[in-house]
Design a protein around this motif. Structure first.
Motif, PDB file in Angstrom:
ATOM      1  N   PHE A  37       2.081  -1.303  -3.609  1.00 59.96           N
ATOM      2  CA  PHE A  37       1.612   0.041  -3.911  1.00 59.96           C
ATOM      3  C   PHE A  37       0.091   0.137  -4.045  1.00 59.96           C
ATOM      4  O   PHE A  37      -0.423   1.112  -4.588  1.00 59.96           O
ATOM      5  CB  PHE A  37       2.275   0.546  -5.200  1.00 59.96           C
ATOM      6  CG  PHE A  37       3.731   0.881  -5.038  1.00 59.96           C
ATOM      7  CD1 PHE A  37       4.120   2.156  -4.695  1.00 59.96           C
ATOM      8  CD2 PHE A  37       4.706  -0.091  -5.197  1.00 59.96           C
ATOM      9  CE1 PHE A  37       5.463   2.468  -4.529  1.00 59.96           C
ATOM     10  CE2 PHE A  37       6.044   0.206  -5.038  1.00 59.96           C
ATOM     11  CZ  PHE A  37       6.428   1.493  -4.699  1.00 59.96           C
ATOM     12  N   VAL A  64       1.419   7.532  -8.065  1.00 55.26           N
ATOM     13  CA  VAL A  64       2.842   7.214  -8.114  1.00 55.26           C
ATOM     14  C   VAL A  64       3.479   8.112  -9.171  1.00 55.26           C
ATOM     15  O   VAL A  64       2.923   8.301 -10.263  1.00 55.26           O
ATOM     16  CB  VAL A  64       3.073   5.726  -8.445  1.00 55.26           C
ATOM     17  CG1 VAL A  64       4.553   5.446  -8.681  1.00 55.26           C
ATOM     18  CG2 VAL A  64       2.530   4.833  -7.334  1.00 55.26           C
ATOM     19  N   ALA A 121       5.723   8.105  -3.978  1.00 56.96           N
ATOM     20  CA  ALA A 121       4.397   7.541  -3.742  1.00 56.96           C
ATOM     21  C   ALA A 121       3.600   8.483  -2.842  1.00 56.96           C
ATOM     22  O   ALA A 121       4.045   8.834  -1.745  1.00 56.96           O
ATOM     23  CB  ALA A 121       4.491   6.154  -3.109  1.00 56.96           C
TER      24      ALA A 121
END
Length: 570
Positions: A365, A371, A386
């Motif tokens: 990520f 997020v 996301a």
């Protein structure tokens, strides 16, 4: 105890000094058929407001009418925990293969609580002067009639017959006791239906604070009351029988001042299948649009039915109650963060303001702008959205047994330029939605299309300047609001109606000095069941929790870290 059904009731009443005080305490059994719990009845005497003491019926000190209390529901009967097959995601890798979700309804293994043990709700009411004199800052009406949410049940079954039954049974009871019938008003009913849907969605029995100031109450000047009941079957007539059997509720059914009512009925496929809310009002002059009965002739044009909007629910289901002890995200109070290596970390809530050590629940990520944690598909597990710096928006569906499913692209291109907030903005839609602010100050509502492409949107406001948004029920009225963090560190409150519009009112500044805030996460259950609040990621590697359960920001407390190099998920 093996009752064939279970019920819970509560009452919210305005009873003037001229009205007869309801008899002493509430009771826990009705007609020998079901164990129930009732809220304490309210007594008014010489301008004093106080609930009757459960033992003596005597007046006790007055309570702030804007304090809201909720009754959590008893746990359903436990069901076996199901297992499933593995599935993994490259961008949300987990340390071990995780079973895929099962279609079987999973339920927490908490033993069922007897209905008689369900906590009652302290009654709420307004001082008499609130009905005699307009409030100094009444809630503004929606910009148009179409801004009101549509009448939606939680499953797509018509509630028309149930509403007519409740209306008819109440009036039969009033006539049998020498009272005039109450009439019906669709605008009042829309408020009742909205609240019925709202509490059924959250599976919490509670009153809406200051409901008499809602513009859909049509400015009552001779009393106001609210009663609520739920059952494990769909017998609407028995809702009225329960109210008749409770001294406090019975006094409201027989209040001679009331001349208009509205009713909301919601169905679910959960333990409690029917939820009923009735609002009573007294008016010196009947408001335009008052009807003789639901769907009947009246004294004027009925309030027009709302047009379809992006708030309309694509599906009407209740999520299963899952055992999430093995899930990546275990509950609404968990804190999720992204570290400098792009790993997704979760700190599970372990009690009031306490958290377990961080554990890795995913990776990959590093390229995410933001997020977000939400149950996007309302399947009972927490998912991850996301927002990527490359412009895409992807969904990682959580699995109750641990991990996430393979990512699904919900939007391509352009998402990186928007400031987002995710949550249950629409009161009649249990699916979360997205609010998105563009660089020109336009705030959009994007509809939840499940796992489909997100494209449909509607403008709900313009001229908003903010570097970060958070969606949370700030004022504890049951509707989501927006906290808009500005570049100077001030926070502006934009209150919601549960519709595709904002309230038309002044926008107060509710906080200052938040210049160093880089993340705001709305949380539930941190300090207790149904509590609300926000977590802030601040400078000096600090995360604070600010409780909002009282309808305003309380003093913050720090959440133990370490938080170095970590960004807070929203």
């Amino acid at each position: 105890m093996a009752p064939s059904f279970i019920g819970v009731l509560c009452a919210l009443a305005l009873v003037s000094s001229s009205a007869a005080a309801p008899p002493a305490p509430p009771f826990g059994h009705a007609a020998g058929t079901a164990n129930i719990t009732l809220a304490a009845p309210l007594v008014r005497d010489a301008g004093r407001s106080a609930p009757a003491d459960a033992a003596t019926g005597a007046l006790t000190p007055a309570v702030d009418p804007d304090i809201r209390a909720a009754s959590p529901l008893p746990a359903p009967n436990p069901a076996p925990t199901a297992t499933s097959a593995p599935a993994t995601s490259p961008a949300a890798a987990v340390s071990s293969p995780a079973p895929a979700p099962s279609t079987e309804t999973l339920r927490a293994t908490t033993p069922a609580t007897p209905a008689a043990d369900v906590p009652s709700i302290p009654p709420l009411w307004a001082p008499d002067q609130e009905l005699a004199t307009p409030a100094p800052a009444p809630l503004a009406a929606p910009e148009s009639a179409t801004a009101l949410p549509s009448t939606e049940a939680l499953v797509p079954d018509s509630n028309a017959a149930a509403i007519l039954t409740v209306f008819t049974k109440i009036n039969e009871y009033r006539v049998a006791n020498g009272l005039n019938k109450v009439k019906y008003h669709p605008t009042v009913a829309s408020m009742s239906q909205e609240w019925s849907d709202n509490i059924a969605t959250r599976e919490v029995v509670e009153h809406r604070a200051s409901f008499w100031t809602d513009p859909r109450a049509l400015s009552p000047n001779n009393g106001a009351g609210e009663i609520i009941a739920i059952r494990t079957d769909r017998d609407a007539a028995q809702l009225v029988e329960w109210w008749k059997g409770s001294p406090g509720h019975n006094a409201m059914l027989l209040d001679p001042r009331f001349n208009v009512m509205g009713a909301g009925i919601s169905y679910t496929n959960s333990t409690y299948q029917i939820w009923g809310v009735v609002n009573f009002f007294g008016y010196t002059t009947l408001p335009a649009g008052t009807l003789d009965s639901p769907g009947g002739a009246g004294t004027g044009g009925a309030f027009p039915a709302p047009s379809p909007s992006l708030c309309d629910a694509p599906a009407r289901h209740m999520p299963p109650t899952l055992n999430l002890s093995a899930a990546a995200i275990t509950g609404p109070a968990d804190l999720v963060s992204v570290d400098s290596a792009g790993q997704l970390l979760n700190r599970a809530s372990t009690g009031p303001r306490t958290y377990a050590a961080a554990r890795v629940i995913g990776s990959g990520f590093a390229g995410a702008k933001e997020v977000f944690v939400t149950d996007w598909d309302r399947d009972g597990t927490y998912d991850v959205l996301a927002q990527w710096t490359a412009g895409n928006l992807t969904l990682y569906r959580g699995i109750a047994a641990g991990g996430f499913q393979a990512p699904i692209t919900l939007g391509t291109g352009g998402w990186s330029t928007l400031t987002l907030a995710v949550g249950g903005w629409c009161a009649n839609n249990r699916m979360p939605q997205i609010l998105a602010l563009d660089s020109s100050g336009n705030l959009y509502l994007y509809a939840n299309k499940g796992t489909g492409d997100i494209a449909d949107r509607v403008t709900i406001a313009t001229g908003i300047s903010a570097s970060r948004l958070a969606m949370v029920d700030y004022d504890a009225d049951g509707f989501q609001d927006i906290l808009a963090l500005k570049a100077d560190g001030s926070v502006t409150l934009y209150r919601g109606w549960g519709t595709a519009t904002l309230r038309a009112e002044a926008r107060p500044t509710v906080a200052t000095g938040w210049t160093d805030v880089t993340g705001i996460r709305a949380l539930r259950n941190v300090t207790g069941l149904n509590s609300t609040g926000v977590a802030l990621r601040r400078a000096n590697d600090t995360v604070q929790y600010w409780d909002l359960s009282s309808g305003s920001l309380a003093s913050p407390s720090n959440v133990a870290g370490p938080w170095t190099g970590q960004r807070l998920a929203q």
